[in-house]
Design a protein around this motif. Sequence first.
Motif, mmCIF file in Angstrom:
data_model
loop_
_atom_site.group_PDB
_atom_site.id
_atom_site.type_symbol
_atom_site.label_atom_id
_atom_site.label_comp_id
_atom_site.label_asym_id
_atom_site.label_seq_id
_atom_site.Cartn_x
_atom_site.Cartn_y
_atom_site.Cartn_z
ATOM 1 N N MET A 1 0.839 -1.189 0.000
ATOM 2 C CA MET A 1 0.000 0.000 0.000
ATOM 3 C C MET A 1 0.878 1.244 0.000
ATOM 4 N N SER A 2 0.342 2.291 -0.545
ATOM 5 C CA SER A 2 1.087 3.541 -0.605
ATOM 6 C C SER A 2 1.035 4.256 0.737
ATOM 7 N N GLU A 3 1.830 5.314 0.873
ATOM 8 C CA GLU A 3 1.806 6.110 2.096
ATOM 9 C C GLU A 3 0.955 7.360 1.908
ATOM 10 N N LYS A 4 0.164 7.398 0.871
ATOM 11 C CA LYS A 4 -0.639 8.575 0.555
ATOM 12 C C LYS A 4 -2.073 8.356 1.022
ATOM 13 N N PHE A 5 -2.475 9.075 2.066
ATOM 14 C CA PHE A 5 -3.845 8.982 2.558
ATOM 15 C C PHE A 5 -4.652 10.119 1.956
ATOM 16 N N LEU A 6 -5.835 9.789 1.453
ATOM 17 C CA LEU A 6 -6.738 10.768 0.846
ATOM 18 C C LEU A 6 -8.100 10.673 1.502
ATOM 19 N N PRO A 7 -8.851 11.777 1.487
ATOM 20 C CA PRO A 7 -10.257 11.666 1.856
ATOM 21 C C PRO A 7 -10.959 10.791 0.809
ATOM 22 N N LEU A 8 -11.917 10.017 1.225
ATOM 23 C CA LEU A 8 -12.632 9.110 0.330
ATOM 24 C C LEU A 8 -13.195 9.833 -0.885
ATOM 25 N N ASN A 9 -13.672 11.059 -0.712
ATOM 26 C CA ASN A 9 -14.285 11.779 -1.829
ATOM 27 C C ASN A 9 -13.274 12.180 -2.907
ATOM 28 N N GLU A 10 -11.972 12.021 -2.667
ATOM 29 C CA GLU A 10 -10.964 12.351 -3.675
ATOM 30 C C GLU A 10 -10.532 11.147 -4.508
ATOM 31 N N LEU A 11 -11.092 9.958 -4.227
ATOM 32 C CA LEU A 11 -10.811 8.806 -5.077
ATOM 33 C C LEU A 11 -11.442 9.037 -6.441
ATOM 34 N N ASN A 12 -10.708 8.741 -7.499
ATOM 35 C CA ASN A 12 -11.267 8.823 -8.846
ATOM 36 C C ASN A 12 -12.126 7.589 -9.097
ATOM 37 N N ILE A 13 -13.067 7.711 -10.008
ATOM 38 C CA ILE A 13 -13.919 6.570 -10.355
ATOM 39 C C ILE A 13 -13.024 5.436 -10.843
ATOM 40 N N GLY A 14 -13.253 4.250 -10.310
ATOM 41 C CA GLY A 14 -12.443 3.087 -10.656
ATOM 42 C C GLY A 14 -11.283 2.838 -9.697
ATOM 43 N N GLU A 15 -10.945 3.812 -8.864
ATOM 44 C CA GLU A 15 -9.874 3.637 -7.884
ATOM 45 C C GLU A 15 -10.405 2.997 -6.617
ATOM 46 N N SER A 16 -9.506 2.330 -5.917
ATOM 47 C CA SER A 16 -9.849 1.702 -4.635
ATOM 48 C C SER A 16 -8.905 2.195 -3.555
ATOM 49 N N GLY A 17 -9.369 2.089 -2.323
ATOM 50 C CA GLY A 17 -8.547 2.443 -1.182
ATOM 51 C C GLY A 17 -8.970 1.642 0.028
ATOM 52 N N VAL A 18 -8.093 1.616 1.023
ATOM 53 C CA VAL A 18 -8.366 0.925 2.275
ATOM 54 C C VAL A 18 -8.612 1.980 3.347
ATOM 55 N N VAL A 19 -9.699 1.838 4.087
ATOM 56 C CA VAL A 19 -10.032 2.789 5.144
ATOM 57 C C VAL A 19 -8.948 2.742 6.224
ATOM 58 N N VAL A 20 -8.403 3.930 6.564
ATOM 59 C CA VAL A 20 -7.406 4.007 7.629
ATOM 60 C C VAL A 20 -7.946 4.728 8.856
ATOM 61 N N SER A 21 -8.893 5.667 8.678
ATOM 62 C CA SER A 21 -9.508 6.312 9.842
ATOM 63 C C SER A 21 -10.749 7.094 9.450
ATOM 64 N N LEU A 22 -11.591 7.324 10.448
ATOM 65 C CA LEU A 22 -12.778 8.165 10.299
ATOM 66 C C LEU A 22 -12.573 9.410 11.150
ATOM 67 N N LEU A 23 -12.842 10.571 10.575
ATOM 68 C CA LEU A 23 -12.674 11.825 11.287
ATOM 69 C C LEU A 23 -13.988 12.348 11.855
ATOM 70 N N SER A 24 -15.082 11.695 11.533
ATOM 71 C CA SER A 24 -16.396 12.138 12.004
ATOM 72 C C SER A 24 -16.605 11.722 13.459
ATOM 73 N N GLN A 25 -17.616 12.324 14.092
ATOM 74 C CA GLN A 25 -17.925 12.077 15.502
ATOM 75 C C GLN A 25 -19.418 11.785 15.685
ATOM 76 N N GLY A 26 -19.758 11.222 16.812
ATOM 77 C CA GLY A 26 -21.157 11.046 17.197
ATOM 78 C C GLY A 26 -21.976 10.188 16.258
ATOM 79 N N ASP A 27 -23.212 10.653 15.970
ATOM 80 C CA ASP A 27 -24.141 9.912 15.115
ATOM 81 C C ASP A 27 -23.605 9.738 13.707
ATOM 82 N N GLU A 28 -22.905 10.743 13.215
ATOM 83 C CA GLU A 28 -22.338 10.669 11.872
ATOM 84 C C GLU A 28 -21.296 9.539 11.794
#
Length: 79
Positions: A1-28
């Motif tokens: 895996m690369s060392e480049k972490f991106l927000p999920l919304n910056e993945l291009n169509i057809g690209e994949s990524g592995v979740v490394v963390s969630l920045l949201s809180q509470g109900d979200e």
Amino acid sequence: MSEKFLPLNELNIGESGVVVSLLSQGDERRRMLDLGLIKGTVVEAVQKSPSGDPVAYFIRGTLIAIRAEDAQKCLVDVL
């Protein structure tokens, strides 16, 4: 895996990524976890809606639409 972490919304169509963390809180945060966005999960950006938001992601065998404002709070390691 690369060392480049991106927000999920910056993945291009057809690209994949592995979740490394969630920045949201509470109900979200709970909603994102319920959708399967758990650390180590592979997510693929599949299709944008005609307006560009939301984007459909393939997560744990299911196609799920997530708005950009929610997806930006999920960091992924691009595959």
